[in-house]
Design an enzyme around this catalytic site. Sequence first.
Site, PDB file in Angstrom:
ATOM      1  N   CYS A   1       6.668   6.677  -0.388  1.00  0.00           N
ATOM      2  CA  CYS A   1       6.591   7.727  -1.287  1.00  0.00           C
ATOM      3  C   CYS A   1       5.816   6.543  -3.101  1.00  0.00           C
ATOM      4  O   CYS A   1       5.174   5.403  -2.481  1.00  0.00           O
ATOM      5  CB  CYS A   1       7.897   8.594  -2.185  1.00  0.00           C
ATOM      6  SG  CYS A   1       8.590   6.586  -2.885  1.00  0.00           S
TER       7      CYS A   1
ATOM      8  N   ALA B   1       7.410   3.200  -4.361  1.00  0.00           N
ATOM      9  CA  ALA B   1       7.339   2.410  -3.139  1.00  0.00           C
ATOM     10  C   ALA B   1       5.735   1.685  -3.153  1.00  0.00           C
ATOM     11  O   ALA B   1       5.945   0.631  -3.123  1.00  0.00           O
ATOM     12  CB  ALA B   1       7.895   2.718  -1.893  1.00  0.00           C
TER      13      ALA B   1
ATOM     14  N   ARG C   1       9.765  -6.462   1.576  1.00  0.00           N
ATOM     15  CA  ARG C   1       8.088  -5.898   2.203  1.00  0.00           C
ATOM     16  C   ARG C   1       7.715  -7.488   2.804  1.00  0.00           C
ATOM     17  O   ARG C   1       6.562  -7.939   2.832  1.00  0.00           O
ATOM     18  CB  ARG C   1       7.549  -5.993   0.933  1.00  0.00           C
ATOM     19  CG  ARG C   1       7.508  -4.200   1.289  1.00  0.00           C
ATOM     20  CD  ARG C   1       6.190  -3.821   0.299  1.00  0.00           C
ATOM     21  NE  ARG C   1       5.054  -4.445   0.348  1.00  0.00           N
ATOM     22  CZ  ARG C   1       4.434  -3.824   0.823  1.00  0.00           C
ATOM     23  NH1 ARG C   1       4.527  -3.168   1.381  1.00  0.00           N
ATOM     24  NH2 ARG C   1       3.489  -4.085   0.636  1.00  0.00           N
TER      25      ARG C   1
ATOM     26  N   HIS D   1       0.194   2.963  -5.940  1.00  0.00           N
ATOM     27  CA  HIS D   1      -0.564   1.949  -6.278  1.00  0.00           C
ATOM     28  C   HIS D   1      -1.837   2.173  -7.408  1.00  0.00           C
ATOM     29  O   HIS D   1      -1.624   1.067  -7.916  1.00  0.00           O
ATOM     30  CB  HIS D   1      -1.722   1.612  -5.328  1.00  0.00           C
ATOM     31  CG  HIS D   1      -1.113   1.737  -3.290  1.00  0.00           C
ATOM     32  ND1 HIS D   1      -1.765   1.610  -2.643  1.00  0.00           N
ATOM     33  CD2 HIS D   1       0.146   1.023  -3.378  1.00  0.00           C
ATOM     34  CE1 HIS D   1      -1.371   1.172  -1.524  1.00  0.00           C
ATOM     35  NE2 HIS D   1       0.191   1.643  -2.085  1.00  0.00           N
TER      36      HIS D   1
END
Lengths: 459, 547
Positions: free
Chosen positions: B67, B70, B101, B200
């Site tokens: 999503c 994230a 991550r 992003h």
Amino acid sequence: MTLLRHTPVEIKERKALSINPAKTCQPVGAMYAALGIHGCLPHSHGSQGCCAYHRSALTKHYKEPVSAATSSFTEGASVFGGQANLLQAINNIFTVYEPDVIAVHTTCLSETIGDDVPQITDKARQEGKIPEGKFVVSASTPSYVGSHVTGFANMVMGTLKGFSEKTGKKNGKVNIIPGFVEPSDMEELKRLATAMGVQTILFPDTSGVLNGPLTGEYKMFPDGGTTVPELRSTGDSIGTLALGEWASAEGAKYLDSTHKVPCKILDLPIGLKATDRFIDALRMITGRHVPDLIAHERGQLVDLISDMHQYFYHKKVALVGDPDQVIALTEFLTSIDMCPVHIVTGTPGKKFEARIKEITKDSPFPVNVKALGDMFLLHQWIKNDPVDLLIGNTYCKYIARDEDIPLIRHGFPIIDRVGHQYFPTVGYKGGLRLLEKILDALLTRIDRDAPEDCFELTY
Amino acid sequence: MSTIAKKKKAVKMDPTDIVQDLLKKYPTKVARKRAKQIMVNEAEGATTPEMGANVRTIPGIITMRGCTYAGCKGVILGPTRDIVNITHGPIGCGFYSWLTRRNQTHTETDADENFMTYAFSTDMNENDIVFGGEKKLKQAIQEAYELFNPKAIAVFSTCPVGLIGDDVHAVSKEMREKLGINIFGFSCEGYKGVSQSAGHHIANNQIFKHVLGTEGAVKVGEFKINLLGEYNIGGDGFEIDRILDACGITVVSTFSGNSTYEQFATAHNADLNTVMCHRSINYVAEMMETKYGIPWIKVNFIGAEATAKSLRKIAQYFDSPKLTERVEAVIAAEMPDIKTVMDDVRSRTEGKTAMLFVGGSRAHHYQELFNEIGMRTISAGYEFAHRDDYEGRHVIPEIKIDADSRNIEELEVEACTENYNPRKTEEELKKLEEAGFKFKDYAGMIPDMPNKSLVIDDVNQYEAEKLIEIMKPDIFCAGIKEKYSVQKLGIPLKQLHNYDIGGPYAGFKGAINFFRDIDRMINSKVWSYMKAPWQEKPELSATYVWE
């Protein structure tokens, strides 16, 4: 260099900021419970990130495929409601993946906008989107209430609500709700019951689902899991044993109040005393004798405790994890003369603190305990009053390294070690494994730190 | 004795028939939608057909995607160590994005700030949802400030925050003024956009607005660049930094692997922007060019040859014989070791096939590494890319804005009155371009894919399983969610989000690591153990005669 270098020794009360949680949110627990239904595809009613996070978290822990679908909310669905998304999802899932059951859980998103999943499920049924002989069950699991343990409990309850029936004819079986434990633990509980000659319906049952074999064949719906006929039959059982109050009590109470299946709520059978109570409860419910095999296993555990106790006496332990696990572990550690001194769960529940205080009331050391606590606080407690051993999930390794404390990984999630899904910690055999791990951790430390002059071959 | 691995044979099927096979089980509407995102590559000579990408996932179809939150908190801001990142929401989102991550970071001493090991959250409860969480958020910021005294605090919105109307920007502004440190918020609710790509964009926009260009120059160097879209997974950024340092190239800032607040704040002092992951950050490069006059080029440090090519491109830009000489010396020094491993591994991997379904650039970049050991990519696709990542930047003007992309703010950027400084004159730029140098150029994945290979956007679990069954790749590259279902089929899966425990894979040393890991995965004995002897030969043709 230290990893958690900003954690101060001085403890200040925090009202709003949670740091390094000792819990996660409801839906991941609901997804785990749903994986314990045979032929079931868990479905996350929310935006797709929830499902991705939960699948990742479970996969990292179990190193096994975790299939689950999502309603993939967009902004539009978030404003106008997710009914259209869920209806479409149900149709697509039954067409493409063909599970027997879809177990829908909600998220903070769908709960905040107030989607009524049972109503949407009814609509799906009326519209013919649920094929004959297939099922949709659901649970309300808002992420802003409780923890992943609450979500597990709610999905257990939702599934039993969806399936359990009372035909009036007893099936002679005992329902066991095993709690939020490893597949290997579920397998061990079944083995013990079988050894007692007791027929059980264990739900959820992730053994054979999340510790499956590698054969060159991928089964989206593995052989394990509690079957639909078994789930239906839970209303006809002679009784229910709920292991762990937080994860299992709700479902057991539901069967009691709705179908008059009496229930007994026990601690998770981790360690000698809790396993004794579990075996004794099975005996009393069914009137069966405890076979020699089980008495033999118990004796082995007592033998090992006696062999090892010289290393355990008054060693201080810090513990963090889910309330059911931590309560059982506190009792086990206390019973082998160790002293849990800092005990945290992230899951809320006033009873937790009371129960821990009761178990540790004779401790020679002051005991810190907190429900709805976090690992930041645990770390501060350790800085103020160091311990000999730390028990908790993978995230504890940061504390363990900074403070140079031996760590035993236990609970959820364990994402930096493999194999835990195959070895139980419940039952007498599970007790043996825990003892071996504890002693190994303590002696490895002694070996590491011993000066050459007194480095020993034998312990 | 024959093994499963040796027995399996790919079914010979025409690629168009494979596509039909993938679609046939879907309900009509789903099939129609998926058909637009699946393409048989016929790029050679022909114009590329339009690739469906950056469109909604279909409810109920098991996607690989995550999503917006994230993408924002996990991917972009995750690797920055000295900002206190507070997740505003129930506990889950903060928990799942906590250290998961494999972003690595390097600090010199304990005196350097590093908050990456911490998960900060407002842990909203029912009361906060009903009555609003702004008060709790203010209090959380206050507590974080008192406990840690950071230079900046960032606030990340989760799904319910947008729905109940908490204004994270207003709270951030109020607390910024009160505490005198930089505090800014992100409207990165999970439901915004169709994938992590939206996150992003939201993250980068806010960094551009609130941090970039706010501090003066710090790093000195003759050849100063920014590295955009490199996240230091498994130490990739460390290896790239090592190489650039050996070449005498100064990295002013990395967005955002192993980064600090100060790097973002001073990024406008670089003289060239190099873009690794085109998808997650190309717009930042564009905005920086408009605002500060810094040109940008696409680079790729995945693959030994690709790394060498990228270094040469940077040297060509700076047009310095000294730099060119040093770059060539570094390449010459590194290549022999790589060649040795490459040749050795290639003897066991030549002719094998790979599938790559990951990310917004990796499914393209990693084809380079497979090529270097003689492996062919038979199918690939991105998880969250846009059309330009498949077809090239020339399609950007054609991309239609839809309801989901309209959600993402497009910043209006003008030349900065103080700091705008074109790094090259018109003549210099022209001269470079005439010599074949390409600025702001990315041709996408499709032109590099073999003819008749399958390009699939947002591939899902069902399609992946079908593809494997039909095409029998020797290795499949995706993420953790896909790993074990693929491996149950006896096909190794390399995670290209987090590299399993491997890496770095970038740069020269990274190439060596990658070759060795792929060799190990493909040639491990484990894949031959699927069947027991009694399953291989179920008929009992003889029994033992006991003496």
